[in-house]
Design a protein around this motif. Structure first.
Motif, PDB file in Angstrom:
ATOM      1  N   ALA A   1       0.875  -1.176   0.065  1.00 36.76           N
ATOM      2  CA  ALA A   1       0.216   0.140  -0.180  1.00 36.76           C
ATOM      3  C   ALA A   1       0.947   1.269   0.050  1.00 36.76           C
ATOM      4  N   GLU A   2       1.929   1.184   0.857  1.00 43.29           N
ATOM      5  CA  GLU A   2       2.840   2.337   0.831  1.00 43.29           C
ATOM      6  C   GLU A   2       3.654   2.507  -0.624  1.00 43.29           C
ATOM      7  N   GLY A   3       4.189   1.393  -1.012  1.00 43.15           N
ATOM      8  CA  GLY A   3       4.866   1.634  -2.345  1.00 43.15           C
ATOM      9  C   GLY A   3       3.678   2.021  -3.470  1.00 43.15           C
ATOM     10  N   ALA A   4       2.335   1.792  -3.428  1.00 44.09           N
ATOM     11  CA  ALA A   4       1.521   2.213  -4.370  1.00 44.09           C
ATOM     12  C   ALA A   4       1.159   3.724  -4.165  1.00 44.09           C
ATOM     13  N   GLY A   5       0.810   4.093  -2.744  1.00 48.03           N
ATOM     14  CA  GLY A   5       0.705   5.419  -2.780  1.00 48.03           C
ATOM     15  C   GLY A   5      -1.086   5.721  -2.649  1.00 48.03           C
ATOM     16  N   THR A   6      -1.442   5.638  -4.094  1.00 45.43           N
ATOM     17  CA  THR A   6      -2.697   6.007  -4.250  1.00 45.43           C
ATOM     18  C   THR A   6      -3.111   4.632  -5.303  1.00 45.43           C
ATOM     19  N   LEU A   7      -4.355   4.485  -5.795  1.00 43.35           N
ATOM     20  CA  LEU A   7      -5.054   3.467  -6.650  1.00 43.35           C
ATOM     21  C   LEU A   7      -4.515   3.639  -7.851  1.00 43.35           C
TER      22      LEU A   7
ATOM     23  N   PRO B   1     -10.354  18.474 -10.333  1.00 39.45           N
ATOM     24  CA  PRO B   1     -10.050  17.347  -9.187  1.00 39.45           C
ATOM     25  C   PRO B   1     -11.079  17.375  -8.080  1.00 39.45           C
ATOM     26  N   GLY B   2     -11.562  16.424  -7.732  1.00 38.39           N
ATOM     27  CA  GLY B   2     -12.751  16.016  -6.660  1.00 38.39           C
ATOM     28  C   GLY B   2     -13.953  16.069  -7.328  1.00 38.39           C
ATOM     29  N   ASP B   3     -14.188  16.296  -8.578  1.00 38.82           N
ATOM     30  CA  ASP B   3     -15.437  16.027  -9.407  1.00 38.82           C
ATOM     31  C   ASP B   3     -15.800  14.690  -9.507  1.00 38.82           C
ATOM     32  N   ARG B   4     -17.148  14.189  -9.611  1.00 40.25           N
ATOM     33  CA  ARG B   4     -17.416  12.803  -9.459  1.00 40.25           C
ATOM     34  C   ARG B   4     -17.771  12.376 -10.836  1.00 40.25           C
ATOM     35  N   VAL B   5     -17.249  11.304 -11.408  1.00 37.56           N
ATOM     36  CA  VAL B   5     -17.586  10.574 -12.589  1.00 37.56           C
ATOM     37  C   VAL B   5     -18.156   9.242 -12.180  1.00 37.56           C
TER      38      VAL B   5
ATOM     39  N   PRO C   1       0.237  12.596 -14.351  1.00 37.63           N
ATOM     40  CA  PRO C   1      -0.660  12.254 -13.489  1.00 37.63           C
ATOM     41  C   PRO C   1      -0.341  12.970 -12.135  1.00 37.63           C
ATOM     42  N   ARG C   2      -1.324  13.314 -11.353  1.00 36.40           N
ATOM     43  CA  ARG C   2      -1.025  14.071 -10.174  1.00 36.40           C
ATOM     44  C   ARG C   2      -0.332  13.198  -9.244  1.00 36.40           C
ATOM     45  N   VAL C   3       0.316  13.853  -8.305  1.00 32.34           N
ATOM     46  CA  VAL C   3       0.705  12.957  -7.208  1.00 32.34           C
ATOM     47  C   VAL C   3      -0.138  13.066  -6.025  1.00 32.34           C
ATOM     48  N   GLY C   4      -0.991  12.053  -5.920  1.00 32.15           N
ATOM     49  CA  GLY C   4      -2.324  12.078  -5.146  1.00 32.15           C
ATOM     50  C   GLY C   4      -2.045  11.814  -3.715  1.00 32.15           C
ATOM     51  N   ASP C   5      -2.837  12.333  -2.772  1.00 29.53           N
ATOM     52  CA  ASP C   5      -2.832  12.088  -1.401  1.00 29.53           C
ATOM     53  C   ASP C   5      -3.664  10.562  -1.255  1.00 29.53           C
ATOM     54  N   PRO C   6      -2.739   9.839  -0.594  1.00 30.96           N
ATOM     55  CA  PRO C   6      -3.394   8.463  -0.038  1.00 30.96           C
ATOM     56  C   PRO C   6      -4.682   8.508   0.752  1.00 30.96           C
ATOM     57  N   GLN C   7      -4.776   9.630   1.236  1.00 29.96           N
ATOM     58  CA  GLN C   7      -5.998   9.870   2.318  1.00 29.96           C
ATOM     59  C   GLN C   7      -7.037  10.477   1.572  1.00 29.96           C
ATOM     60  N   ALA C   8      -7.078  11.018   0.503  1.00 29.33           N
ATOM     61  CA  ALA C   8      -7.928  11.522  -0.412  1.00 29.33           C
ATOM     62  C   ALA C   8      -9.170  10.600  -0.796  1.00 29.33           C
TER      63      ALA C   8
ATOM     64  N   SER D   1     -11.362   6.377   0.856  1.00 26.13           N
ATOM     65  CA  SER D   1      -9.972   6.950   0.273  1.00 26.13           C
ATOM     66  C   SER D   1      -9.322   5.927  -0.068  1.00 26.13           C
ATOM     67  N   HIS D   2      -8.203   6.388  -1.060  1.00 22.55           N
ATOM     68  CA  HIS D   2      -7.148   5.264  -1.748  1.00 22.55           C
ATOM     69  C   HIS D   2      -6.765   4.478  -0.636  1.00 22.55           C
ATOM     70  N   TYR D   3      -6.294   5.055   0.528  1.00 20.90           N
ATOM     71  CA  TYR D   3      -5.615   4.170   1.534  1.00 20.90           C
ATOM     72  C   TYR D   3      -6.672   3.234   2.202  1.00 20.90           C
ATOM     73  N   ASN D   4      -7.782   3.610   2.221  1.00 18.11           N
ATOM     74  CA  ASN D   4      -8.819   2.599   2.937  1.00 18.11           C
ATOM     75  C   ASN D   4      -8.551   1.210   1.981  1.00 18.11           C
ATOM     76  N   ILE D   5      -8.917   1.359   0.591  1.00 21.05           N
ATOM     77  CA  ILE D   5      -9.018   0.383  -0.135  1.00 21.05           C
ATOM     78  C   ILE D   5      -7.713  -0.651  -0.250  1.00 21.05           C
TER      79      ILE D   5
END
Length: 605
Positions: free
Chosen positions: A11-17, A70-74, A183-190, A210-214
């Motif tokens: 999970a740490e190596g991935a950072g985000t999904l 960023p933050g918009d829903r699809v 690609p954006r450097v995302g926040d795992p907690q976002a 969040s990304h980190y949840n999953i």
């Protein structure tokens, strides 16, 4: 299957999904990522990780042409396929929040979700699916763009009256020359996704993960169950189901395994033979139906065949218990090689013949079904979770598998028993909260981070045993309390019953409303001298006695106060469309009570 090689991304190596996807592409670009069936050529097609990366690049370029921030829903409204993954990865890499939708959900429910989440762009699988939604979405003003993946041969999606609708091929081609931003450097907690629970009462609630949840739950699952590069998953549960999305999509991506997408539930038996998966993610209903078919086939055979099958399951179960260290060796185990060759192996071959692990979740696995398949040599492990926990809380280890339990908590997950024996969960997978619903969030997660599951449980030797549901208790007039799901699970073992709901709140005895299986009814009706195509036939007295006789046989181990005394049968199927099932195929109890109010009242007249 002999264990293979490991190449797990943490999970740490991935950072985000989306970081997980890019790291997987970097590590194994030429390895087969996905396998799907091309209906035009009639052949299975392999997609490497490099192929997927090129697809994601094109989707990202197209998304960049829309007025999205960023933050918009699809949202995604289509069946499992590699393009589902490509679109989601492109959206996540663009900082967007993904809302998965069930393609079998009712259009008005889809419209509610799109409006509640303020979705700006919707990806639809084909023109037929869009036509099904079109009228319901006419008033969803937040929706800026609808992209139809397969517009069909006769009418192009761009020819629709709705200016928001675009054919995917034209939409993607228009952006083909564009270079999407890095690609954006995302926040795992976002916030990564909003998954709407298909509640059995009221409107669905949007679970924010969040990304980190999953990622944390996916990695914890790999720690508990080794997953290898050589593993092949067969995906048939919808990706809109969080169980499939975490365990059947992100887990294989973390491990570098291949995922094949089944053509349909109807073709699942053939796909199992073709793909020959090593790992399966399933819900109990799949095993209940296979179990029902086996029982039907045995009923048509002689007594000797039935006794041989029961002996095989009994010896196989003993063999399993010995391997788990919970029973002693017996001479009867010497029969296993012969029983395996004659009975068990042909059943395992129905699943492809090389399944290393089968995970069952989403609902309780009936003990009789678990005992049968485990006894036949299939490594079925039951787990537990909910959308709000990303979704896995626990699972049975392969070397400490107690099928009656839902296993032990995953690494990073805490559990304890609260008031009224309620199971409480805390840890890395617990959701951020409910979308636009602070009151529901506060009612579900306390100040110390403990999430109330609503399920009653006990914990023995580290294993969790689900004992009931706080809100699903029928209290009879004599004060006896009966968990209806226990009774319903027992009755669902009969292939004659497609769905069952137990009633009796405040009454002197339990009764049941059952939806009959159409095929089984056509076979049974002539035996009773009833016209199977006359709907009034279900009121025949002979049928009532027959149903109660079958129900008594299934409930012989239940206490006297928990027995079913009356039954109402219906030939009307309970479906998502008629509002009697949720998209995850759970019975909407309140809706069934309303639909059959007069019939239920008659059961107690």
């Amino acid at each position: 299957m002999v264990p293979g090689s490991e190449d797990v991304i943490t999970a740490e190596g991935a950072g985000t999904l989306d970081g997980l996807f890019r790291e997987r592409v970097r590590r194994s670009p030429d390895h087969v990522a996905y396998r799907s069936f091309d209906r035009v050529t009639g052949k299975w097609v392999d997609w490497s990780w490099a192929d997927m990366a090129r697809q994601v690049h094109v989707w990202r370029a197209a998304l960049a042409t829309e007025r999205l921030h960023p933050g918009d829903r699809v949202a995604i409204y289509m069946r499992n396929r590699p393009q589902w993954i490509a679109f989601e990865q492109a959206a996540l890499a663009s900082g967007l929040v993904v809302v998965p939708l069930y393609v079998d959900d009712r259009p008005d429910n889809v419209a509610y979700i799109l409006g509640d989440a303020a979705v700006k762009l919707l990806l639809v699988g084909d023109l037929g699916q869009w036509h099904r939604l079109r009228d319901a979405l006419a008033e969803v003003s937040c929706l800026q763009r609808v992209v139809v993946l397969e517009p069909g041969h006769h009418r192009r999606a761009g020819s629709e009256d709705d200016a928001r609708v675009s054919a995917a091929d034209a939409w993607l081609a228009a952006a083909a020359a564009a270079q999407p931003p890095e690609p954006r450097v995302g926040d795992p907690q976002a916030l990564a996704t909003i998954v709407y629970t298909s509640g059995t009462t009221g409107r669905p609630k949007g679970v924010m993960l969040s990304h980190y949840n999953i990622l944390s739950i996916a990695h914890a699952a790999i720690v508990s169950y080794d997953v290898y590069l050589e593993d092949v998953f067969l995906s048939f549960l919808p990706l809109s189901h969080t169980f499939e999305r975490t365990v059947g999509y992100y887990v294989p991506m973390m491990a570098g395994s291949t995922v094949a997408y089944a053509r349909s539930i109807q073709q699942l038996a053939d796909d199992l033979q073709t793909i020959r998966p090593t790992a399966l993610i399933a819900v109990p209903r799949v095993f209940e139906r296979v179990h029902g078919r086996i029982q039907e086939q045995l009923a048509a055979k002689g007594r000797a065949a039935r006794q041989l099958f029961r002996l095989t399951v009994s010896v196989g179960w003993r063999r399993f218990q010995v391997a788990q260290g919970r029973a002693r060796w017996r001479p009867s185990l010497l029969l296993w090689p012969m029983l395996d060759r004659l009975v068990a192996r042909p059943v395992r071959d129905r699943f492809g013949g090389r399944t290393r692990i089968i995970v069952s979740g989403g609902a309780p696995l009936p003990p009789a079904v678990a005992r049968t398949f485990v006894g036949l040599g299939l490594n079925i492990v039951q787990g537990y979770g909910m959308t709000e926990t990303s979704p896995v809380v626990s699972g049975n280890p392969l070397d400490d598998n107690i099928p009656a339990s839902v296993g032990v908590p995953l690494h990073g997950v805490e559990v304890r028993i609260g008031d009224n024996d309620e199971l409480l969960v805390r840890g890395c997978g617990v959701m951020l909260g409910y979308w636009n619903n602070h009151a529901a969030t506060a009612a579900t997660i306390d100040a110390d981070g403990w999430l109330r599951t609503g399920d009653q449980a006990r914990i023995e030797n580290g294993h969790i045993f689900i004992t009931g549901r706080l809100k699903d208790i029928v209290v009879l007039s004599n004060g006896e309390k009966v968990p209806p799901t226990d009774v319903e699970e027992a009755l669902n073992l009969d292939p004659l019953f497609d769905q069952v709901m137990v009633v009796g709140e405040g009454q002197a005895y339990l009764a049941a409303v059952v939806a009959l299986n159409a095929d089984a009814w056509v076979k049974l009706a002539p035996e009773l001298g009833v016209d199977p195509f006359n709907r009034e036939g279900v009121d025949d007295e002979h049928l009532q006695r027959k149903l109660l006789s079958r129900i008594r046989a299934l409930m012989h181990e239940f206490p006297g106060y928990a027995k079913i005394r009356r039954v109402h049968a219906t030939l009307e199927p309970w479906t998502i469309d008629n509002g009697l099932l949720t998209p995850t195929l759970k019975v909407r109890r309140n809706e069934v009570m309303k639909r059959y109010a007069r019939e239920i009242e008659a059961l107690y007249a």
